[in-house]
Design an enzyme around this catalytic site. Structure first.
Site, PDB file in Angstrom:
ATOM      1  CG  ASP A 295       1.715   3.960  -0.632  1.00  0.00           C
ATOM      2  OD1 ASP A 295       2.278   4.916  -0.072  1.00  0.00           O
ATOM      3  OD2 ASP A 295       2.267   2.872  -0.836  1.00  0.00           O
TER       4      ASP A 295
ATOM      5  CD  GLN B 151       3.850  -0.761   2.381  1.00  0.00           C
ATOM      6  OE1 GLN B 151       4.884  -1.363   2.125  1.00  0.00           O
ATOM      7  NE2 GLN B 151       3.558  -0.375   3.609  1.00  0.00           N
TER       8      GLN B 151
ATOM      9  CE  LYS C 171       7.179  -0.224  -0.184  1.00  0.00           C
ATOM     10  NZ  LYS C 171       8.077   0.951  -0.189  1.00  0.00           N
TER      11      LYS C 171
END
Length: 506
Positions: free
Chosen positions: A49, A72, A74
């Site tokens: 990401d 990553q 989220k």
């Protein structure tokens, strides 16, 4: 239909803001170690990401230098979600169908090479009481691998159950193989909201001379710019290409405009956070103390009084010579905030702004911001512990410090005769700003002075669960409360699971 689109937009914006928070460090005129920042990069799947690369490699809390950070990210609509160690083996936890985050971590580690660090950023929080909560470092959020493998080797123990589930899920032969997968894995739970990230970016952008948005604007220009870059296939930037991008998009301010702010941003950092570089101050105006600590603990070969205090004092005195107006960023221990206040006390003649981070983002606090008007004062209670002349002070703002302070005094401080608790009562909103923090510090100092009476040399022990700004302003009152010792709490619960003394302020 429109409501269904919003979460996707917000998720994209969240990832973009993590990218901007790191990419702005590329404008540090060649003094930062960051050489490349990318989003949705061509990197290990699920940890692509945002990718940040360093040259030379940077020091973290472990023995290995870090060459790259793979993130990553989220974001979730609701902020109340919780997760535990078992969710790390569930593909659905990261919105996948086949592979869990641990399986992606194992795959990423094989592809990324030595020196790679992997970070999971989520707005969900770790469940209370879950073993995972005991495994995340309070210093840099790295997984405390040594704690996972400490103690009994059987799978029947609390940590053994974690090892067993993760090991069998990954199909590993033994615990040593699991240790290799988990090394360098960081979990940032309860990560900042969209607005908090925006505030952090605006603050950083102001430092490096980038125009972001007006306070009255409904949109945030960098969000839309990230989408435009994605459409054009531009997702990776070096120093040169990022600076050119800022010029091309007319968001790079002129040097004169950037210098209009009279306050010199300076930072002291003994913690490692989610942003890959120091936010808010240029490297030459930053004191990095992380090499002196292992997680939140001072290295065994160092001493607070001998090794840390002189570095903080010398650094701040050098900056005062540079400018009598400072904007101070403290990603540091409470003791560091206190000694900073003692150096820059009310008689120093230095105008100080404090960057205070919290749930509403980063805010600049000043002692004269008027926030004390109508704000609550401390509720003060006193407890007799013995006949000794020393006094313990428990400051309860972020949470209650009373129980841990009392336990520590009864176990380790036999000369403490009184425990005085300074608390903001239930339902109150905590410290409201710089003026409120300064007023609370002055109120505490005055009360302690009256308690000491004629025994001005009575030693005071400070136990605080409070914003660093309050500790800074209390440090400015050091002449009224000294001699005193500031105690650091064992946030990682890896030591005595209580407080430990740092330095004596006299």
């Amino acid at each position: 239909m429109a409501d269904a689109v919003l979460p996707r937009w917000h998720g994209d914006n969240y990832q973009a803001r993590v990218f901007w928070e790191n990419a702005l460090n590329l404008l540090d005129d060649g003094t930062s170690c960051i050489v490349e920042v990318a989003f949705e990069a061509d990197g290990p799947k699920a940890f692509d990401d945002v990718v940040v690369r360093y040259d030379p490699a940077v020091v973290r809390s472990g023995p290995e230098r870090v060459t790259a950070d793979y993130h990553q990210v989220k974001w979730h609509v609701e902020y109340g979600g919780r997760f535990g160690y078992a969710d790390l083996v569930d593909p659905a936890f990261i919105g996948a169908k086949s592979f869990s985050i641990l399986q992606r971590l194992e795959e990423a580690r094989k592809k990324a090479g030595p020196g790679a660090c992997f970070s999971f950023l989520t707005t969900y929080r770790i469940k209370d009481g879950d073993p995972l909560a005991d495994l995340v470092s309070g210093n840099d959020r790295s997984l405390l691998v040594e704690k996972l493998f400490d103690g009994t080797k059987t799978d029947g123990s609390r940590m053994g159950a974690v090892r067993k589930l993760w090991r069998e899920h990954l199909g590993l032969l033994d615990n040593e193989a699991l240790r290799g997968v988990l090394a360098g894995f960081r979990i940032f739970d309860g990560h900042r909201s969209l607005e908090e990230l925006k505030d952090s970016i605006v603050l950083r952008a102001r430092t490096v001379g980038v125009i972001t948005t007006m306070p009255t604007s409904s949109d945030f220009r960098l969000d839309e710019l990230a989408r435009a870059l994605k459409k054009r296939g531009l997702n990776s930037f070096t120093r040169e290409t990022f600076r050119q991008l800022c010029r091309d998009e007319s968001i790079l301010a002129e040097a004169a405009a950037a210098a209009a702010d009279p306050h010199l941003p300076v930072a002291i950092r003994s913690f490692l956070g989610p942003a890959s570089d120091i936010v808010g101050a240029l490297p030459e105006h930053t004191l990095v103390l992380t090499d002196s600590f292992r997680q939140r603990y001072l290295r065994d070969d160092l001493d607070w009084q001998r090794d840390i205090r002189p570095r903080v004092e010398s650094f701040l005195r050098q900056k005062v010579v540079r400018s009598p107006m400072l904007r101070l960023i403290l990603d540091a221990h409470a003791s560091v905030a206190f000694i900073a206040g003692a150096v820059l006390d009310v008689k120093s003649g230095v105008s100080v702004e404090l960057v205070q981070k919290g749930r509403v983002g980063s805010r600049v606090w000043r002692a004269d911001d008027g926030s004390e008007s109508g704000a609550p004062d401390f509720q003060i209670t006193e407890h007799r512990l013995g006949d000794g002349p020393e006094i313990a002070i428990a400051i309860s703002v972020a949470q209650s410090a009373e129980a841990a302070a009392r336990a520590y005094c009864e176990a380790s401080l036999p000369n403490v005769g009184r425990l005085v608790v300074f608390a903001l009562g239930p339902g109150q909103r905590g410290v409201l700003g710089g003026g409120h923090a300064a007023a609370l510090a002055e109120s505490l100092a005055n009360h302690l002075r009256s308690l000491k009476g004629n025994d001005i040399d009575a030693l005071a022990h400070v136990f605080a669960a409070a914003p660093n700004a309050l500790l800074f302003y209390l440090g400015q009152q050091h002449q009224a409360i000294a001699p005193c010792v500031v105690h650091e709490y064992d946030f990682d619960r890896r030591g005595n699971k209580s407080y430990q003394p740092s330095m004596i302020i006299d």
